[in-house]
Design a protein around this motif. Structure first.
Motif, PDB file in Angstrom:
ATOM      1  N   GLU A 267       0.625  -1.253  -0.189  1.00 48.49           N
ATOM      2  CA  GLU A 267      -0.021  -0.018   0.087  1.00 48.49           C
ATOM      3  C   GLU A 267       0.707   1.417  -0.003  1.00 48.49           C
ATOM      4  N   ALA A 268       1.676   1.367   0.686  1.00 49.20           N
ATOM      5  CA  ALA A 268       2.805   2.555   0.838  1.00 49.20           C
ATOM      6  C   ALA A 268       3.275   2.560  -0.696  1.00 49.20           C
ATOM      7  N   LYS A 269       3.940   1.658  -1.237  1.00 52.17           N
ATOM      8  CA  LYS A 269       4.630   1.832  -2.374  1.00 52.17           C
ATOM      9  C   LYS A 269       3.683   2.379  -3.436  1.00 52.17           C
ATOM     10  N   GLU A 270       2.459   1.794  -3.338  1.00 48.39           N
ATOM     11  CA  GLU A 270       1.380   2.272  -4.530  1.00 48.39           C
ATOM     12  C   GLU A 270       1.144   3.980  -3.882  1.00 48.39           C
ATOM     13  N   ARG A 271       1.249   4.231  -2.638  1.00 49.43           N
ATOM     14  CA  ARG A 271       0.996   5.826  -2.477  1.00 49.43           C
ATOM     15  C   ARG A 271       2.251   6.553  -2.822  1.00 49.43           C
ATOM     16  N   PHE A 272       3.321   6.159  -2.513  1.00 45.96           N
ATOM     17  CA  PHE A 272       4.614   6.756  -3.446  1.00 45.96           C
ATOM     18  C   PHE A 272       4.488   7.042  -4.810  1.00 45.96           C
ATOM     19  N   ARG A 273       3.952   6.062  -5.506  1.00 42.81           N
ATOM     20  CA  ARG A 273       3.627   6.057  -6.997  1.00 42.81           C
ATOM     21  C   ARG A 273       2.777   7.162  -7.504  1.00 42.81           C
ATOM     22  N   LYS A 274       1.790   7.038  -6.526  1.00 39.21           N
ATOM     23  CA  LYS A 274       0.669   8.145  -6.769  1.00 39.21           C
ATOM     24  C   LYS A 274       1.172   9.633  -6.619  1.00 39.21           C
ATOM     25  N   ASP A 275       1.921   9.612  -5.546  1.00 42.23           N
ATOM     26  CA  ASP A 275       2.228  11.025  -5.269  1.00 42.23           C
ATOM     27  C   ASP A 275       3.566  11.378  -6.089  1.00 42.23           C
ATOM     28  N   GLY A 276       3.893  10.512  -6.982  1.00 41.01           N
ATOM     29  CA  GLY A 276       5.285  10.990  -7.992  1.00 41.01           C
ATOM     30  C   GLY A 276       6.379  11.134  -6.738  1.00 41.01           C
ATOM     31  N   ILE A 277       6.438  10.323  -5.999  1.00 44.68           N
ATOM     32  CA  ILE A 277       7.841  10.051  -5.307  1.00 44.68           C
ATOM     33  C   ILE A 277       8.638   8.949  -5.835  1.00 44.68           C
ATOM     34  N   ASN A 278       9.918   9.196  -6.169  1.00 44.19           N
ATOM     35  CA  ASN A 278      10.763   8.232  -6.880  1.00 44.19           C
ATOM     36  C   ASN A 278      12.175   8.210  -6.029  1.00 44.19           C
ATOM     37  N   ASN A 279      12.475   8.824  -4.845  1.00 45.40           N
ATOM     38  CA  ASN A 279      13.742   8.445  -4.236  1.00 45.40           C
ATOM     39  C   ASN A 279      13.671   7.934  -2.837  1.00 45.40           C
ATOM     40  N   ILE A 280      12.434   7.051  -2.950  1.00 44.62           N
ATOM     41  CA  ILE A 280      12.233   6.139  -1.661  1.00 44.62           C
ATOM     42  C   ILE A 280      12.546   4.722  -2.122  1.00 44.62           C
ATOM     43  N   PHE A 281      13.318   3.865  -1.278  1.00 43.49           N
ATOM     44  CA  PHE A 281      13.406   2.553  -1.716  1.00 43.49           C
ATOM     45  C   PHE A 281      13.055   1.659  -0.648  1.00 43.49           C
ATOM     46  N   THR A 282      12.335   0.508  -0.836  1.00 44.52           N
ATOM     47  CA  THR A 282      11.686   0.047   0.127  1.00 44.52           C
ATOM     48  C   THR A 282      12.050  -1.628  -0.002  1.00 44.52           C
ATOM     49  N   ARG A 283      11.985  -2.093   1.312  1.00 41.48           N
ATOM     50  CA  ARG A 283      12.422  -3.519   1.525  1.00 41.48           C
ATOM     51  C   ARG A 283      11.399  -4.208   2.297  1.00 41.48           C
ATOM     52  N   PHE A 284      10.742  -5.459   2.012  1.00 45.50           N
ATOM     53  CA  PHE A 284       9.833  -6.431   3.128  1.00 45.50           C
ATOM     54  C   PHE A 284      11.027  -7.024   3.644  1.00 45.50           C
ATOM     55  N   ASP A 285      10.995  -6.808   5.099  1.00 36.91           N
ATOM     56  CA  ASP A 285      12.232  -7.472   5.762  1.00 36.91           C
ATOM     57  C   ASP A 285      11.613  -7.224   7.429  1.00 36.91           C
ATOM     58  N   ASP A 286      12.431  -7.928   8.543  1.00 36.14           N
ATOM     59  CA  ASP A 286      12.437  -7.513   9.828  1.00 36.14           C
ATOM     60  C   ASP A 286      13.352  -6.340   9.800  1.00 36.14           C
ATOM     61  N   GLY A 287      13.118  -5.036  10.032  1.00 36.25           N
ATOM     62  CA  GLY A 287      13.900  -3.771  10.203  1.00 36.25           C
ATOM     63  C   GLY A 287      15.073  -3.838  11.136  1.00 36.25           C
ATOM     64  N   GLN A 288      14.678  -4.881  12.195  1.00 37.82           N
ATOM     65  CA  GLN A 288      15.901  -4.602  13.180  1.00 37.82           C
ATOM     66  C   GLN A 288      17.417  -5.277  12.633  1.00 37.82           C
ATOM     67  N   ARG A 289      17.040  -5.898  11.276  1.00 35.83           N
ATOM     68  CA  ARG A 289      18.440  -6.308  10.852  1.00 35.83           C
ATOM     69  C   ARG A 289      19.066  -5.124   9.783  1.00 35.83           C
ATOM     70  N   GLY A 290      18.088  -4.057   9.847  1.00 36.66           N
ATOM     71  CA  GLY A 290      18.651  -3.157   8.898  1.00 36.66           C
ATOM     72  C   GLY A 290      18.823  -3.404   7.351  1.00 36.66           C
ATOM     73  N   TRP A 291      19.579  -2.634   6.542  1.00 34.58           N
ATOM     74  CA  TRP A 291      19.682  -3.048   5.245  1.00 34.58           C
ATOM     75  C   TRP A 291      21.148  -2.636   4.857  1.00 34.58           C
ATOM     76  N   LYS A 292      21.929  -3.758   5.014  1.00 34.48           N
ATOM     77  CA  LYS A 292      23.383  -3.673   5.091  1.00 34.48           C
ATOM     78  C   LYS A 292      23.841  -3.494   3.660  1.00 34.48           C
ATOM     79  N   GLU A 293      23.261  -3.694   2.524  1.00 33.42           N
ATOM     80  CA  GLU A 293      23.913  -3.408   1.165  1.00 33.42           C
ATOM     81  C   GLU A 293      24.029  -1.780   0.992  1.00 33.42           C
TER      82      GLU A 293
END
Length: 210
Positions: free
Chosen positions: A113-139
């Motif tokens: 749902e959030a990704k669809e909202r970003f698309r509708k609002d024309g926001i293209n500098n948000i990168f999303t990940r489906f995961d347990d956030g407590q691990r972070g995003w090491k890459e």
């Protein structure tokens, strides 16, 4: 005659309760709050209230989002990691003041749902990940700023490792039955803390939900 929109009224109300920096105020005027509010709550989109979402989650009050954004000290920051995307509203606000926003959500349906909202609002500098956030995003580490959008009892060491030297991590921390917005600074590899003010967030939860 000057017509003041409901969104402008909302931002003015926030500013009366918590003085906004110009760049934060501008971000709140640029992001369509109503777009991020669950179906059925459109008529109260611009009130300073938290609203329920699916999976027993909440979209934070605009006032709370403003406080978290400003306390994170994001002006001129390149990269931010958000733990807990939720409705996507906090990430959308951050996207207006930072070059890149990385946001992680453990509930797949919320993230879609959030990704669809970003698309509708024309926001293209948000990168999303489906995961347990407590691990972070090491890459994509290190991050200049890391923001928790849920209450934690302690911060996982992995996230301090992903915080850039000179960076700030902001989180609601549970202490003696209270939730306190707490700011962590990383200086010369050491972490120092600063308690800011009481708050109210949903607790962070382990694992992922498809």
């Amino acid at each position: 005659m000057i017509v003041v929109t409901k969104q402008e009224q909302m931002v003015d109300e926030i500013d009366k309760k918590f003085k906004l920096c110009p760049h934060v105020k501008k971000a709140f005027l640029e992001v369509n709050r109503k777009l991020f509010v669950p179906t059925g709550f459109g008529n109260i989109s611009y009130q300073l209230d938290a609203l329920p979402m699916q999976q027993n989650q909440w979209i934070s009050s605009p006032l709370t989002v403003a406080k978290m954004t400003q306390h994170l000290e994001v002006k001129g920051v390149d990269t931010v990691l958000e733990i807990g995307c939720g409705s996507g509203y906090q990430a959308a606000i951050l996207s207006k003041v930072c070059r890149r926003v990385f946001t992680i959500e453990r509930i797949d349906s919320l993230l879609k749902e959030a990704k669809e909202r970003f698309r509708k609002d024309g926001i293209n500098n948000i990168f999303t990940r489906f995961d347990d956030g407590q691990r972070g995003w090491k890459e994509y580490a290190p991050y200049e700023r890391i923001l928790f959008s849920a209450t934690a009892k302690k911060i996982p060491e992995a996230l301090f490792e992903q915080l850039a030297e000179g960076g700030i991590l902001l989180a609601p921390i549970e202490q003696d039955g209270l939730q306190i917005i707490t700011r962590y600074y990383k200086r010369k590899g050491r972490i120092t803390t600063e308690a800011i003010e009481p708050c109210c967030f949903v607790p962070i939860v382990d694992g992922r939900v498809k």
